[in-house]
Design an enzyme around this catalytic site. Structure first.
Site, PDB file in Angstrom:
ATOM      1  N   TYR A   1       1.185   7.529   4.669  1.00 28.81           N
ATOM      2  CA  TYR A   1       0.561   8.002   5.908  1.00 28.81           C
ATOM      3  C   TYR A   1       1.467   8.920   6.717  1.00 28.81           C
ATOM      4  O   TYR A   1       1.115  10.061   7.025  1.00 28.81           O
ATOM      5  CB  TYR A   1       0.099   6.808   6.734  1.00 28.81           C
ATOM      6  CG  TYR A   1      -1.057   6.087   6.105  1.00 28.81           C
ATOM      7  CD1 TYR A   1      -2.345   6.603   6.182  1.00 28.81           C
ATOM      8  CD2 TYR A   1      -0.868   4.897   5.412  1.00 28.81           C
ATOM      9  CE1 TYR A   1      -3.412   5.953   5.580  1.00 28.81           C
ATOM     10  CE2 TYR A   1      -1.929   4.240   4.808  1.00 28.81           C
ATOM     11  CZ  TYR A   1      -3.196   4.772   4.895  1.00 28.81           C
ATOM     12  OH  TYR A   1      -4.247   4.134   4.288  1.00 28.81           O
TER      13      TYR A   1
ATOM     14  N   GLU B   1       7.437  12.047  -4.769  1.00 32.09           N
ATOM     15  CA  GLU B   1       6.721  10.767  -4.854  1.00 32.09           C
ATOM     16  C   GLU B   1       7.119  10.049  -6.129  1.00 32.09           C
ATOM     17  O   GLU B   1       7.060  10.623  -7.221  1.00 32.09           O
ATOM     18  CB  GLU B   1       5.210  11.019  -4.835  1.00 32.09           C
ATOM     19  CG  GLU B   1       4.345   9.845  -5.226  1.00 32.09           C
ATOM     20  CD  GLU B   1       4.539   8.627  -4.336  1.00 32.09           C
ATOM     21  OE1 GLU B   1       4.767   7.531  -4.883  1.00 32.09           O
ATOM     22  OE2 GLU B   1       4.487   8.781  -3.095  1.00 32.09           O
TER      23      GLU B   1
ATOM     24  N   ASN C   1      -5.130  -0.217  -0.221  1.00 26.54           N
ATOM     25  CA  ASN C   1      -5.466  -1.106   0.895  1.00 26.54           C
ATOM     26  C   ASN C   1      -6.978  -1.235   1.062  1.00 26.54           C
ATOM     27  O   ASN C   1      -7.755  -0.556   0.392  1.00 26.54           O
ATOM     28  CB  ASN C   1      -4.803  -0.639   2.207  1.00 26.54           C
ATOM     29  CG  ASN C   1      -5.296   0.724   2.672  1.00 26.54           C
ATOM     30  OD1 ASN C   1      -6.380   1.184   2.332  1.00 26.54           O
ATOM     31  ND2 ASN C   1      -4.484   1.394   3.496  1.00 26.54           N
ATOM     32  N   GLY C   2      -7.378  -2.125   1.958  1.00 28.19           N
ATOM     33  CA  GLY C   2      -8.797  -2.341   2.216  1.00 28.19           C
ATOM     34  C   GLY C   2      -9.404  -1.339   3.162  1.00 28.19           C
ATOM     35  O   GLY C   2     -10.593  -1.433   3.477  1.00 28.19           O
TER      36      GLY C   2
ATOM     37  N   GLU D   1      -8.927 -10.891   9.388  1.00 26.99           N
ATOM     38  CA  GLU D   1      -9.897 -10.151   8.587  1.00 26.99           C
ATOM     39  C   GLU D   1     -10.715 -11.130   7.754  1.00 26.99           C
ATOM     40  O   GLU D   1     -10.172 -12.047   7.147  1.00 26.99           O
ATOM     41  CB  GLU D   1      -9.190  -9.192   7.630  1.00 26.99           C
ATOM     42  CG  GLU D   1      -8.273  -8.204   8.288  1.00 26.99           C
ATOM     43  CD  GLU D   1      -7.453  -7.438   7.259  1.00 26.99           C
ATOM     44  OE1 GLU D   1      -7.702  -7.610   6.046  1.00 26.99           O
ATOM     45  OE2 GLU D   1      -6.569  -6.664   7.670  1.00 26.99           O
TER      46      GLU D   1
ATOM     47  N   HIS E   1       1.649  -5.723   5.037  1.00 22.26           N
ATOM     48  CA  HIS E   1       1.957  -4.821   6.146  1.00 22.26           C
ATOM     49  C   HIS E   1       3.438  -4.830   6.495  1.00 22.26           C
ATOM     50  O   HIS E   1       3.833  -5.276   7.574  1.00 22.26           O
ATOM     51  CB  HIS E   1       1.151  -5.235   7.390  1.00 22.26           C
ATOM     52  CG  HIS E   1      -0.323  -5.285   7.177  1.00 22.26           C
ATOM     53  ND1 HIS E   1      -1.159  -6.082   7.946  1.00 22.26           N
ATOM     54  CD2 HIS E   1      -1.120  -4.635   6.305  1.00 22.26           C
ATOM     55  CE1 HIS E   1      -2.395  -5.919   7.546  1.00 22.26           C
ATOM     56  NE2 HIS E   1      -2.406  -5.050   6.549  1.00 22.26           N
TER      57      HIS E   1
ATOM     58  N   ASN F   1      -4.118  -4.108  11.196  1.00 21.23           N
ATOM     59  CA  ASN F   1      -3.718  -3.275  10.068  1.00 21.23           C
ATOM     60  C   ASN F   1      -3.006  -2.040  10.602  1.00 21.23           C
ATOM     61  O   ASN F   1      -3.529  -1.343  11.463  1.00 21.23           O
ATOM     62  CB  ASN F   1      -4.945  -2.864   9.256  1.00 21.23           C
ATOM     63  CG  ASN F   1      -5.807  -4.052   8.893  1.00 21.23           C
ATOM     64  OD1 ASN F   1      -6.359  -4.701   9.764  1.00 21.23           O
ATOM     65  ND2 ASN F   1      -5.926  -4.335   7.621  1.00 21.23           N
TER      66      ASN F   1
END
Length: 544
Positions: free
Chosen positions: A56, A76, A155-156, A397, A483, A521
């Protein structure tokens, strides 16, 4: 980094001898001018800006640098997930995982490891540069995404903006007004955050599990909230109608989504590549950083193929260096540089302030007359919000168990306000990252989660499930987290905009900046904070 990673040449070679089915060809992806050879200081390649990682914060920085006209190289360690495997899909599902699922593992390591105490979840696989890694330390394991797009691939997708009051408590030195009026909206727009249609949610079989948990929470006097997501809920409705291929409705999430999800490779990174100023080189693991006499930075990176076979070592120099390799990766690079003497003046705060965002997973057993449904969307859309509880704040969650059969189980990822913090260490002799974190430090998080779900069980006459997390009778899984936050905390290891103390033009841009907890999150916060910081850095530090 931690155990079960291939941080050394020796482990890379070991993985290569085991072999794996070829899913991609050569590693390189070049979509902008290549780094110039023979730049400053010798025969290494030179680019004005290097971004380590593609998660991110890294993706935000690459896009904004490119928009400012700065040629930028992204390195990466994972592969680019853009080509299908033998089954015609890029990613594998959770019910039949293969080598695409895991980062150089011989067996998958799913968070729900057993069912009715039977080892029926995980499978033996061939080691490969898969999309999900579980990094193991003595008292905690950390799940991280591997590939172009980082954690956004696995991730969700729950795109939650934190409570302003808690944000101000965690990061009091940051102007909350600016964040909530400017940078959070900017991040949400760029990430393509959307909300589920509530009328469809109420009638679809795919969210029966969430409605059951909502009813049970209400009996305990607890409220629930709809949670926005980067999964395209419009696409999900078309999945349910049979109009498009299924992804969220086909047990896909922790090993990647083939359709519907707006991961970073479709948002920030795609926009960055369209500028023509950004190059992404996957399967390049940065191992060393040093600063030269002229103020530029020299990076050493090991390139491999997707099976782990070494392809060579690359040296790249740059003026501006942005570290976005995540809480673990960024902290490891800086600790190694400090302890081996290549960046000896890094501050002692590097490695401190780490936390798992209070993550605890638990599950409850429902009555036979209260099923959760055999068909469950893998993308969460609802959470139990008890953050205003002064004694034990919890945001939980409501998670799916998309097993394709009725389980009568309700699963939750509880995010709690755990004040405990860990410290990363680096062992020069073994070239290993360590984490000082004990299971006792999880106790506040477990107590908070237990307080909430004890109330739910009492109100509904239900009990915990003890069969899902392995290791005998376990009703709370507090030995892993999704996280990871901290290690290079804003205002301590860096200034108030991510500039690393003691070194000009060196920046931290990821979740390392957040001191261990944000209450929800964290990826929207990481994105918004990166937007704030890079705007200041470009205005004050970068000359095109």
């Amino acid at each position: 980094m931690g155990e079960n990673q291939p941080p050394s040449r020796r482990s890379v070679l070991a993985a290569a001898t085991l072999g794996a089915a070829a899913l991609t060809g050569a590693a390189g992806l070049v979509t902008a001018p290549r780094a110039r050879a023979g730049g400053r200081g010798g025969g290494d390649a030179f680019v004005p800006a290097v971004v380590v990682g593609t998660g991110y914060g890294a993706a935000v920085c690459a896009l904004r640098l490119a928009e400012a006209g700065v040629e930028t190289l992204m390195l990466e360690m994972g592969r680019r997930w853009d080509g299908p495997g033998a089954d015609g899909s890029v990613f594998c599902g959770m019910l039949r995982p293969d080598e695409r699922s895991s980062w150089f593992k011989s067996r998958t390591e799913a968070p729900l490891s057993t069912f009715l105490w039977l080892d029926v979840v995980n499978r033996n696989i061939r080691p490969y540069a898969g999309v999900l890694d579980r990094v193991r330390f003595d008292g905690m394991s950390v799940y991280v995404g591997r590939g172009v797009g980082g954690g956004s691939l696995v991730n969700g997708g729950m795109a939650v903006t934190p409570r302003r009051s808690y944000f101000e408590e965690v990061l009091p030195q940051v102007d909350a007004g600016e964040m909530y009026e400017r940078y959070f909206p900017r991040a949400n727009a760029a990430l393509r955050v959307n909300r589920i249609d509530k009328a469809w949610f109420e009638q679809t079989e795919w969210y029966k599990y969430a409605r059951v948990s909502r009813t049970q929470a209400a009996r305990a006097g607890l409220g629930t909230v709809f949670v926005p997501n980067v999964y395209d809920f419009g696409h999900m409705r078309r999945e349910a109608a049979g109009e498009v291929p299924r992804s969220a409705l086909a047990t896909e999430v922790i090993y990647g989504n083939n359709h519907g999800k707006m991961s970073l490779d479709k948002t920030y990174l795609a926009a960055a590549l369209r500028t023509g100023k950004v190059t992404i080189r996957p399967l390049h693991r940065v191992t060393t950083i040093e600063r030269r006499r002229d103020g530029t930075y020299l990076l050493g990176a090991e390139e491999t193929d997707a099976h782990g076979a070494p392809l060579g070592r690359r040296e790249i120099s740059c003026t501006h260096l942005f570290l976005g390799a995540g809480s673990l990766g960024t902290t490891e690079l800086l600790l190694r540089a400090r302890e081996t003497g290549t960046l000896p003046d890094l501050p002692p705060e590097i490695g401190t302030g780490w936390g798992p965002n209070g993550n605890v997973m638990t599950a409850r057993a429902n009555h036979l007359w209260n099923p959760t449904g055999p068909h469950q969307s893998s993308i969460p859309a609802l959470g139990i919000d008890d953050w205003d509880n002064p004694a034990a704040p919890v945001f939980a969650e409501i998670a799916p168990i998309p097993a394709g059969l009725e389980t009568w189980a309700s699963l939750y990822l509880a995010i709690t306000k755990n004040p405990e913090r860990g410290t990363f260490t680096y062992d020069k002799a073994t070239d290993r990252l360590g984490l000082r974190w004990t299971r006792d430090q999880n106790a506040p998080a477990v107590r908070a989660a237990k307080s909430l779900f004890d109330r739910v069980n009492r109100a509904n006459g239900t009990m915990y499930r003890y069969d899902l997390f392995g290791g005998g009778l376990r009703n709370f899984a507090d030995d892993f987290c999704y996280h990871p936050l901290g290690g290079c905390v804003l205002g301590r290891a860096t200034d108030l905009h991510g500039r690393v103390r003691g070194y000009r033009n060196l920046y931290v841009v990821d979740g390392s900046l957040i001191p261990g907890s944000i209450g929800v999150n964290p990826f929207v916060t990481i994105t918004a904070l990166a937007e704030r910081n890079i705007e200041r850095v470009i205005a004050q530090d970068v000359t095109v």
